[in-house]
Design a protein around this motif. Sequence first.
Motif, PDB file in Angstrom:
ATOM      1  N   THR A   1      39.590  43.279  38.166  1.00 17.10           N
ATOM      2  CA  THR A   1      40.338  42.005  37.637  1.00 17.10           C
ATOM      3  C   THR A   1      38.522  41.080  37.567  1.00 17.10           C
ATOM      4  O   THR A   1      37.072  41.432  37.642  1.00 17.10           O
ATOM      5  CB  THR A   1      40.711  41.374  38.538  1.00 17.10           C
ATOM      6  N   PRO A   2      39.014  40.066  36.382  1.00 19.83           N
ATOM      7  CA  PRO A   2      37.608  39.387  36.537  1.00 19.83           C
ATOM      8  C   PRO A   2      37.626  38.168  37.811  1.00 19.83           C
ATOM      9  O   PRO A   2      38.131  38.273  38.762  1.00 19.83           O
ATOM     10  CB  PRO A   2      38.105  38.310  35.360  1.00 19.83           C
TER      11      PRO A   2
ATOM     12  N   ARG B   1      33.738  39.089  34.025  1.00 20.54           N
ATOM     13  CA  ARG B   1      34.731  40.350  33.459  1.00 20.54           C
ATOM     14  C   ARG B   1      33.465  41.577  32.753  1.00 20.54           C
ATOM     15  O   ARG B   1      32.281  41.212  32.034  1.00 20.54           O
ATOM     16  CB  ARG B   1      35.522  39.533  32.743  1.00 20.54           C
TER      17      ARG B   1
END
Length: 113
Positions: A23-24, A79
């Motif tokens: 995930t970012p 990201r």
Amino acid sequence: MADPLPLVKGTLDVLVLKALTWTPMHGFEITQWLEGRSDGTLGVQDSALYQALHRLEARGLAAADWGVTANNQRARYYRVTDAGRAHLAAGTDQWVRYAATVTDILTAAAGPA
């Protein structure tokens, strides 16, 4: 607990990319993720982490946007890009080969090759 292991040169970038595949994340989350996955064995210094993030961003392997943390603090969320995923795959293959080769050498019985 034993002293944290130093990171082998060149591994932090691929470890950060691996974290970002989930995930970012902002920098502190990346550090927590890496330390959690290593059960605290890998010590990640803030300066090294942010240098890696800047390197990855400059090379187009990661991208960043401003966001707000759970504590209502402004932070850059990183990201992984498509190029970063490809770099991670290649880096993972190389690391696995390297680790297997070094392990084979270090665990071999004494004697001629």
